[in-house]
Write a protein that holds these residues in place. Structure first.
Motif, mmCIF file in Angstrom:
data_model
loop_
_atom_site.group_PDB
_atom_site.id
_atom_site.type_symbol
_atom_site.label_atom_id
_atom_site.label_comp_id
_atom_site.label_asym_id
_atom_site.label_seq_id
_atom_site.Cartn_x
_atom_site.Cartn_y
_atom_site.Cartn_z
ATOM 1 N N LEU A 117 50.865 89.736 -16.879
ATOM 2 C CA LEU A 117 50.840 90.715 -17.628
ATOM 3 C C LEU A 117 51.292 91.988 -16.848
ATOM 4 N N ARG A 118 52.076 92.806 -17.587
ATOM 5 C CA ARG A 118 52.137 94.156 -16.988
ATOM 6 C C ARG A 118 51.703 95.330 -17.589
ATOM 7 N N ALA A 119 51.498 96.452 -16.895
ATOM 8 C CA ALA A 119 50.995 97.504 -17.682
ATOM 9 C C ALA A 119 51.911 98.245 -17.974
ATOM 10 N N VAL A 120 51.772 98.805 -19.410
ATOM 11 C CA VAL A 120 52.576 99.937 -19.833
ATOM 12 C C VAL A 120 51.760 101.103 -20.275
ATOM 13 N N ALA A 121 52.441 102.028 -20.659
ATOM 14 C CA ALA A 121 51.673 103.125 -21.247
ATOM 15 C C ALA A 121 51.515 103.357 -22.773
ATOM 16 N N GLU A 122 50.391 103.370 -23.327
ATOM 17 C CA GLU A 122 50.090 103.626 -24.851
ATOM 18 C C GLU A 122 50.279 105.011 -24.825
ATOM 19 N N VAL A 123 50.886 105.680 -25.533
ATOM 20 C CA VAL A 123 51.224 107.334 -25.727
ATOM 21 C C VAL A 123 50.272 107.475 -26.842
ATOM 22 N N ARG A 124 49.412 108.500 -26.646
ATOM 23 C CA ARG A 124 48.542 109.175 -27.500
ATOM 24 C C ARG A 124 49.032 110.590 -27.921
ATOM 25 N N GLU A 125 50.048 111.038 -28.435
ATOM 26 C CA GLU A 125 50.750 112.296 -28.677
ATOM 27 C C GLU A 125 49.667 113.224 -28.935
ATOM 28 N N ALA A 126 48.710 112.872 -30.014
ATOM 29 C CA ALA A 126 47.780 114.000 -30.380
ATOM 30 C C ALA A 126 46.760 114.614 -29.183
ATOM 31 N N GLN A 127 46.695 113.705 -28.398
ATOM 32 C CA GLN A 127 45.765 113.982 -27.222
ATOM 33 C C GLN A 127 46.486 114.410 -25.902
ATOM 34 N N GLY A 128 47.713 114.190 -25.906
ATOM 35 C CA GLY A 128 48.674 114.843 -24.962
ATOM 36 C C GLY A 128 48.395 113.766 -23.452
ATOM 37 N N VAL A 129 48.000 112.438 -23.909
ATOM 38 C CA VAL A 129 47.733 111.426 -22.908
ATOM 39 C C VAL A 129 48.431 110.174 -23.202
ATOM 40 N N TYR A 130 48.557 109.440 -21.924
ATOM 41 C CA TYR A 130 48.833 108.204 -22.276
ATOM 42 C C TYR A 130 47.776 107.243 -21.553
ATOM 43 N N ALA A 131 47.498 106.075 -22.413
ATOM 44 C CA ALA A 131 46.526 104.951 -21.636
ATOM 45 C C ALA A 131 47.098 103.971 -21.176
ATOM 46 N N CYS A 132 46.347 103.148 -20.655
ATOM 47 C CA CYS A 132 46.888 101.833 -19.976
ATOM 48 C C CYS A 132 46.758 100.588 -20.776
ATOM 49 N N ARG A 133 47.741 99.909 -21.318
ATOM 50 C CA ARG A 133 47.803 98.826 -21.995
ATOM 51 C C ARG A 133 48.570 97.487 -21.384
ATOM 52 N N PHE A 134 48.182 96.383 -21.461
ATOM 53 C CA PHE A 134 48.686 94.984 -20.899
ATOM 54 C C PHE A 134 49.739 94.388 -21.976
ATOM 55 N N VAL A 135 50.687 94.156 -21.464
ATOM 56 C CA VAL A 135 51.656 93.243 -22.420
ATOM 57 C C VAL A 135 52.204 91.997 -21.529
ATOM 58 N N PRO A 136 52.297 90.826 -22.299
ATOM 59 C CA PRO A 136 53.053 89.654 -21.495
ATOM 60 C C PRO A 136 54.230 90.359 -20.852
ATOM 61 N N ALA A 137 54.383 89.812 -19.619
ATOM 62 C CA ALA A 137 55.638 90.059 -18.696
ATOM 63 C C ALA A 137 56.773 89.991 -19.094
ATOM 64 N N ASP A 138 56.935 89.010 -19.798
ATOM 65 C CA ASP A 138 58.173 88.610 -20.655
ATOM 66 C C ASP A 138 58.598 89.140 -22.085
ATOM 67 N N ALA A 139 57.551 89.921 -22.478
ATOM 68 C CA ALA A 139 57.641 90.453 -23.925
ATOM 69 C C ALA A 139 58.486 91.671 -23.915
ATOM 70 N N LYS A 140 59.451 91.715 -24.940
ATOM 71 C CA LYS A 140 60.127 92.921 -25.105
ATOM 72 C C LYS A 140 59.411 93.976 -25.744
ATOM 73 N N VAL A 141 59.171 95.064 -25.479
ATOM 74 C CA VAL A 141 58.074 96.009 -25.832
ATOM 75 C C VAL A 141 59.011 97.160 -26.457
ATOM 76 N N THR A 142 58.585 97.309 -27.509
ATOM 77 C CA THR A 142 59.070 98.748 -28.167
ATOM 78 C C THR A 142 58.045 99.735 -28.144
ATOM 79 N N PRO A 143 58.121 100.882 -27.650
ATOM 80 C CA PRO A 143 57.016 101.887 -27.470
ATOM 81 C C PRO A 143 56.852 102.282 -28.969
#
Ligand SMILES: [Zn+2]
Length: 143
Positions: A117-143
């Protein structure tokens, strides 16, 4: 990186930061001068392997991710703001270091123990922060 993302702050600034690609996360580790092993996060009070107090220890920034050990689907939010259902897993982010994380996947069928897995940012614009989420390393991620 968009202008908007540069204003966002990490939800847990002692654990990770946005990587140069503007989407992945780098994790903060500290390398023990006594035994050479890394501990997480970088501000731990002592080496998790040998107990060294880590005075003047080298801090490291590494691409966040690791090996998925086990996982379970949660049908109720564990913390406010957490989507349900969601998948929580134990992830080995470095030798001897296992952290619990939330995995971004539609369901468990795309997951298997031992996958990377790799760690990516989950953007929470309302709070002005990003959190940590994991996705399969080979997955194509659409933010
Ligand atoms: Zn040590």
């Amino acid at each position: 990186m968009t202008e908007q993302q540069t204003t966002l702050k990490p939800l847990h600034p002692t654990l990770y930061e946005l990587a140069e690609d503007g989407h992945s996360l780098d994790f903060f580790f500290v390398q023990c001068g006594a035994c050479g092993a890394v501990s997480f996060p970088a501000n731990v009070p002592g080496c998790t392997h040998c107990g060294d107090p880590l005075v003047d220890a080298q801090k490291l920034s590494r691409p966040g991710g690791g090996e998925l050990l086990e996982y379970v689907t949660l049908h109720v939010p564990l913390v406010p703001g957490m989507a349900a259902p969601s998948i929580a897993g134990d992830i080995r982010i470095a030798d001897g270091i296992v952290e619990e994380g939330v995995i971004w996947a539609n369901d468990e069928t795309s997951l298997r123990p031992g996958m990377t897995l790799r760690a990516v940012a989950e953007v929470r614009e309302a709070q002005g922060v990003y959190a940590c989420r994991f996705v399969p390393a080979d997955a194509k991620v659409t933010p």
